[in-house]
Design a protein around this motif. Structure first.
Motif, mmCIF file in Angstrom:
data_model
loop_
_atom_site.group_PDB
_atom_site.id
_atom_site.type_symbol
_atom_site.label_atom_id
_atom_site.label_comp_id
_atom_site.label_asym_id
_atom_site.label_seq_id
_atom_site.Cartn_x
_atom_site.Cartn_y
_atom_site.Cartn_z
ATOM 1 N N PRO A 434 0.803 -1.224 0.000
ATOM 2 C CA PRO A 434 0.000 0.000 0.000
ATOM 3 C C PRO A 434 0.838 1.277 0.000
ATOM 4 C CG PRO A 434 0.115 -0.849 2.210
ATOM 5 C CD PRO A 434 0.886 -1.807 1.352
ATOM 6 N N ASN A 435 2.170 1.141 0.000
ATOM 7 C CA ASN A 435 3.046 2.316 0.104
ATOM 8 C C ASN A 435 3.307 2.922 -1.269
ATOM 9 O OD1 ASN A 435 3.591 2.021 3.016
ATOM 10 N ND2 ASN A 435 4.540 0.116 2.369
ATOM 11 N N ALA A 436 2.249 3.426 -1.881
ATOM 12 C CA ALA A 436 2.377 3.971 -3.231
ATOM 13 C C ALA A 436 2.684 5.462 -3.220
ATOM 14 C CB ALA A 436 1.094 3.705 -4.023
ATOM 15 N N PHE A 437 2.050 6.208 -2.351
ATOM 16 C CA PHE A 437 2.183 7.662 -2.356
ATOM 17 C C PHE A 437 2.394 8.171 -0.931
ATOM 18 C CE2 PHE A 437 -1.085 6.181 -5.360
ATOM 19 C CZ PHE A 437 -0.364 6.324 -6.532
ATOM 20 N N GLY A 438 3.029 9.326 -0.824
ATOM 21 C CA GLY A 438 3.477 9.863 0.459
ATOM 22 C C GLY A 438 2.482 9.788 1.600
ATOM 23 N N ASN A 439 1.364 10.473 1.472
ATOM 24 C CA ASN A 439 0.418 10.541 2.582
ATOM 25 C C ASN A 439 -0.259 9.200 2.866
ATOM 26 O OD1 ASN A 439 0.931 13.249 3.015
ATOM 27 N ND2 ASN A 439 -0.669 13.938 1.618
ATOM 28 N N SER A 440 -0.486 8.428 1.820
ATOM 29 C CA SER A 440 -1.129 7.127 2.040
ATOM 30 C C SER A 440 -0.189 6.195 2.803
ATOM 31 C CB SER A 440 -1.537 6.497 0.700
ATOM 32 O OG SER A 440 -0.411 6.242 -0.110
ATOM 33 N N THR A 441 1.114 6.336 2.594
ATOM 34 C CA THR A 441 2.090 5.527 3.334
ATOM 35 C C THR A 441 2.013 5.844 4.828
ATOM 36 O OG1 THR A 441 3.578 5.404 1.438
ATOM 37 C CG2 THR A 441 4.542 5.008 3.607
ATOM 38 N N VAL A 442 1.955 7.137 5.143
ATOM 39 C CA VAL A 442 1.858 7.553 6.542
ATOM 40 C C VAL A 442 0.579 7.025 7.173
ATOM 41 C CG1 VAL A 442 1.664 9.537 8.084
ATOM 42 C CG2 VAL A 442 3.266 9.609 6.167
ATOM 43 N N ARG A 443 -0.528 7.169 6.462
ATOM 44 C CA ARG A 443 -1.814 6.721 6.996
ATOM 45 C C ARG A 443 -1.840 5.212 7.189
ATOM 46 N NH1 ARG A 443 -5.331 7.542 10.602
ATOM 47 N NH2 ARG A 443 -7.521 7.142 10.065
ATOM 48 N N TRP A 444 -1.257 4.488 6.233
ATOM 49 C CA TRP A 444 -1.222 3.041 6.358
ATOM 50 C C TRP A 444 -0.421 2.622 7.602
ATOM 51 C CZ3 TRP A 444 -3.386 -1.314 5.609
ATOM 52 C CH2 TRP A 444 -2.673 -2.502 5.811
ATOM 53 N N ASN A 445 0.714 3.210 7.815
ATOM 54 C CA ASN A 445 1.544 2.858 8.969
ATOM 55 C C ASN A 445 0.812 3.124 10.280
ATOM 56 O OD1 ASN A 445 3.738 1.947 7.473
ATOM 57 N ND2 ASN A 445 4.652 3.982 7.339
ATOM 58 N N GLN A 446 0.036 4.216 10.306
ATOM 59 C CA GLN A 446 -0.737 4.530 11.521
ATOM 60 C C GLN A 446 -1.777 3.443 11.800
ATOM 61 O OE1 GLN A 446 -2.288 8.353 10.379
ATOM 62 N NE2 GLN A 446 -0.544 9.486 11.231
ATOM 63 N N LEU A 447 -2.551 3.104 10.781
ATOM 64 C CA LEU A 447 -3.631 2.137 10.971
ATOM 65 C C LEU A 447 -3.092 0.727 11.190
ATOM 66 C CD1 LEU A 447 -6.063 3.466 8.214
ATOM 67 C CD2 LEU A 447 -6.444 3.549 10.683
ATOM 68 N N TYR A 448 -2.066 0.366 10.448
ATOM 69 C CA TYR A 448 -1.527 -0.993 10.554
ATOM 70 C C TYR A 448 -0.884 -1.223 11.919
ATOM 71 C CZ TYR A 448 0.568 -5.349 8.859
ATOM 72 O OH TYR A 448 0.918 -6.670 8.666
ATOM 73 N N SER A 449 -0.248 -0.194 12.452
ATOM 74 C CA SER A 449 0.339 -0.320 13.795
ATOM 75 C C SER A 449 -0.734 -0.614 14.832
ATOM 76 C CB SER A 449 1.091 0.961 14.163
ATOM 77 O OG SER A 449 2.197 1.170 13.309
ATOM 78 N N LEU A 450 -1.883 0.020 14.702
ATOM 79 C CA LEU A 450 -2.995 -0.243 15.626
ATOM 80 C C LEU A 450 -3.536 -1.644 15.430
ATOM 81 C CD1 LEU A 450 -4.915 3.159 15.376
ATOM 82 C CD2 LEU A 450 -3.510 2.352 17.283
ATOM 83 N N PHE A 451 -3.606 -2.097 14.195
ATOM 84 C CA PHE A 451 -4.097 -3.442 13.910
ATOM 85 C C PHE A 451 -3.181 -4.505 14.526
ATOM 86 C CE2 PHE A 451 -3.920 -7.179 11.053
ATOM 87 C CZ PHE A 451 -5.215 -7.643 11.200
ATOM 88 N N LEU A 452 -1.881 -4.286 14.456
ATOM 89 C CA LEU A 452 -0.918 -5.272 14.943
ATOM 90 C C LEU A 452 -1.007 -5.479 16.455
ATOM 91 C CD1 LEU A 452 2.308 -4.447 12.852
ATOM 92 C CD2 LEU A 452 0.706 -6.336 12.536
ATOM 93 N N ILE A 453 -1.422 -4.435 17.178
ATOM 94 C CA ILE A 453 -1.545 -4.578 18.634
ATOM 95 C C ILE A 453 -3.012 -4.728 19.056
ATOM 96 C CG2 ILE A 453 0.606 -3.383 19.131
ATOM 97 C CD1 ILE A 453 -0.980 -0.864 19.716
ATOM 98 N N HIS A 454 -3.859 -5.086 18.083
ATOM 99 C CA HIS A 454 -5.263 -5.427 18.324
ATOM 100 C C HIS A 454 -6.054 -4.254 18.889
ATOM 101 C CE1 HIS A 454 -3.341 -9.651 19.008
ATOM 102 N NE2 HIS A 454 -3.336 -9.309 17.725
ATOM 103 N N GLN A 455 -5.715 -3.047 18.429
ATOM 104 C CA GLN A 455 -6.454 -1.862 18.858
ATOM 105 C C GLN A 455 -7.533 -1.459 17.859
ATOM 106 O OE1 GLN A 455 -5.938 0.048 21.841
ATOM 107 N NE2 GLN A 455 -4.937 -1.892 22.315
ATOM 108 N N ILE A 456 -7.516 -2.104 16.671
ATOM 109 C CA ILE A 456 -8.516 -1.810 15.649
ATOM 110 C C ILE A 456 -8.781 -3.094 14.872
ATOM 111 C CG2 ILE A 456 -6.728 -1.062 14.003
ATOM 112 C CD1 ILE A 456 -8.710 0.906 12.833
#
Length: 574
Positions: A434-456
């Motif tokens: 999903p790391n295609a464009f600047g802002n989407s990369t940042v947003r993906w890292n934010q959401l995925y980090s929450l997913f990895l620790i079962h917060q979302i």
């Protein structure tokens, strides 16, 4: 008469008063020592010094470079090779400063910076190695590769040394590597009764549950895996990402059989795929499984901190690369028996992952330790000659034996204990990025980090990211296509210059120009085709959405597997 004890307050006062002088004296002595060492490294009259810098601080690497340098110096009296080992955490900044300031060593390990900055380094500060690629390596005399072009003596054909944006070969790798699972065999047997872990995914996960049910003497549970986000990414790349491979058949718009993040974005934008795709759902289901194997708080640990539980025998497994093998072996020495294995995989009949699993992951034979020569080197020919010495069959075998890594040169023998690290070149790639464009990369890292620790939950992460991905990415994607159009005009100017060189009649220049001309022209034609396909999402969106891509028949897949199995990995690289 007994002496009265000196009050503690007075002692501390004396220490505080004298401490600055102790520090000053220590710094002075260190300065004298450093000056002496510096003087020793200064070249004597008539001596040629080649300096080499790298970030490999693992056991054996510095010793390996030192021993090969000593061999080279015997062959070339008057030449001295000095290495500089820079910590990985500061190497990128150090390299940038040295190159820009014109003070870089003759040979540098290339990396630890963003690819865009790397391209600047290639074009401004590093010398192309292309002139050496088609010539035989003089240090292979007496071997089967005596008359072979340099590139054909490498297991990977040096395909990743060629930089398309520069149209030159820029680096020479010295080793190959891969990532594997390390495990405490002693602790595994004690906790589970097994002598070796299962290689099938479901049986492996059952073993993990047994390990996690056991308690240490202090009452705390054992961890199945020791690690951090760094170590988790190794599991993710090797176990979860290959499950996404099937998606490529729905988004391979240019039909080249390869995945790109641009095609993934087009697939989302056209509605061909989304996070409900079975391959993606299987990938993320396995990611959730993997996160449950780590110790508490793993996502916030550094790379070194994540390894502590394994070193202290509070965890059974860790994921690491061959470059960490020596350090882990030394940690285990006399403490416990160490085992190494490839990653477990699901069976074809697995109820969740069976349909998505099409094979182990493909491990790119890119090559480790890519070395380049800086333009400011006073002795570029000697620097290149030393790299050729390192890349010869005999010396590459010796060098990697000292490192306990895998040689990258054909015919160089591998230690039997390292055969488990041999890269897997029969497999599938990831089709998720999903790391295609600047802002989407940042947003993906934010959401995925929450997913990895079962917060979302998965559904919420998928919904939030898809909305941002499509809305923010649409205009960014349009701008990227416009920039690629502009680069086509620049390439046309380059092609005109190359045609003139070819027609000049100067044999060596014409031959080199001809190779570059064909490469750039092929790339230009292929990219033009890709641009036309990708621009359709704006010019004719209904056509892009309705496009039907290909499917492989079972017979075609079986034929491809048969052809792969009939050839050795070395033959396929050529």
């Amino acid at each position: 008469m007994a002496r009265r004890p000196v009050p503690m307050k007075k002692v501390l006062g004396q220490v505080i008063v004298r401490f600055p002088w102790v520090v000053i004296s220590a710094v002075f002595l260190w300065s004298v020592f450093s000056i002496v060492l510096r003087k020793e490294s200064e070249p004597s009259p008539g001596e040629t010094v080649i300096r080499l810098a790298h970030w490999q601080l693992e056991p054996g690497v510095r010793e390996g470079f030192a021993e090969i340098a000593a061999e080279y110096e015997k062959l070339h009296p008057g030449v001295r090779v000095i290495q500089q080992a820079i910590p990985e955490s500061t190497y990128g900044q150090w390299l940038s400063t040295q190159l820009i300031g014109g003070t870089a060593p003759d040979i540098v390990e290339v990396g630890m910076v963003d690819y865009s900055l790397l391209l600047v380094f290639y074009s401004r500060y590093l010398l192309p190695l292309s002139p050496y690629i088609t010539r035989p390596n003089p240090y292979n005399t007496g071997t089967e590769w005596e008359d072979a072009p340099l590139y054909s003596t490498f297991k990977n054909g040096m395909i990743h040394s060629f930089i398309p944006e520069i149209q030159e070969y820029m680096v020479m790798p010295l080793a190959m590597g891969s990532v594997r699972l390390f495990y405490n065999k002693t602790l595994l047997t004690e906790l589970t009764g097994l002598n070796a872990p299962p290689t099938e995914y479901r049986a492996f996960m059952e073993m993990i549950q047994v390990i996690q049910s056991k308690k240490m003497p202090n009452g705390q549970p054992y961890a199945a895996f020791s690690g951090s986000r760094y170590h988790f990414s190794r599991l993710e790349d090797s176990m979860a990402n290959p499950l996404s491979y099937g998606t490529i058949r729905k988004i391979d718009f240019n039909r080249d059989g390869r995945f790109s993040n641009n095609e993934m974005f087009l697939g989302f934008l056209s509605g061909k795929i989304d996070f409900s795709d079975p391959s993606y759902m299987a990938r993320f289901h396995m990611v959730e499984d993997l996160t449950k194997m780590f110790q508490s708080g793993w996502a916030g640990l550094s790379r070194d901190e994540g390894f502590f539980s394994f070193a202290q025998q509070r965890a059974v497994f860790t994921a690491a690369g061959i470059y960490e093998n020596s350090a882990i072996q030394s940690q285990a020495c006399s403490k416990f028996e160490l085992g190494i294995m490839d990653f477990p995989v699901p069976n074809q009949d697995d109820p969740i992952f069976g349909r998505a699993f099409e094979g182990r992951r493909y491990e790119k034979p890119e090559g480790n330790m890519p070395m380049g020569i800086v333009r400011t080197s006073r002795h570029p020919d000697v620097a290149a000659d030393f790299l050729l010495f390192l890349a010869s069959q005999k010396q590459n075998e010796k060098f990697n034996a000292l490192l306990k890594w895998i040689p990258i040169v054909k015919g160089a023998k591998i230690a039997p204990s390292l055969e488990v690290f041999e890269p897997n070149v029969n497999g599938v790639t990831s089709a998720f990025d999903p790391n295609a464009f600047g802002n989407s990369t940042v947003r993906w890292n934010q959401l995925y980090s929450l997913f990895l620790i079962h917060q979302i939950p998965y559904a919420d992460m998928a919904h939030e990211f898809t909305k941002f991905y499509i809305n923010d990415g649409r205009e960014n994607f349009r701008k990227m296509l416009q920039n690629r159009r502009r680069s086509h005009s620049q390439n046309e100017a380059i092609l005109v210059g190359l045609r003139q060189t070819i027609l000049s009649g100067v044999e060596d220049s014409a031959k080199s120009a001809g190779n570059k001309y064909r490469t750039i022209l092929r790339r230009q034609i292929a990219d033009e085709h890709n641009l036309l396909l990708q621009e359709r999402i704006f010019t004719d969106p209904e056509s892009a959405k309705g496009e039907t891509l290909y499917k492989y028949t079972p017979e075609a897949l079986e034929n491809a597997r048969r052809r792969l199995n009939s050839s050795s990995s070395a033959e396929r690289f050529e």
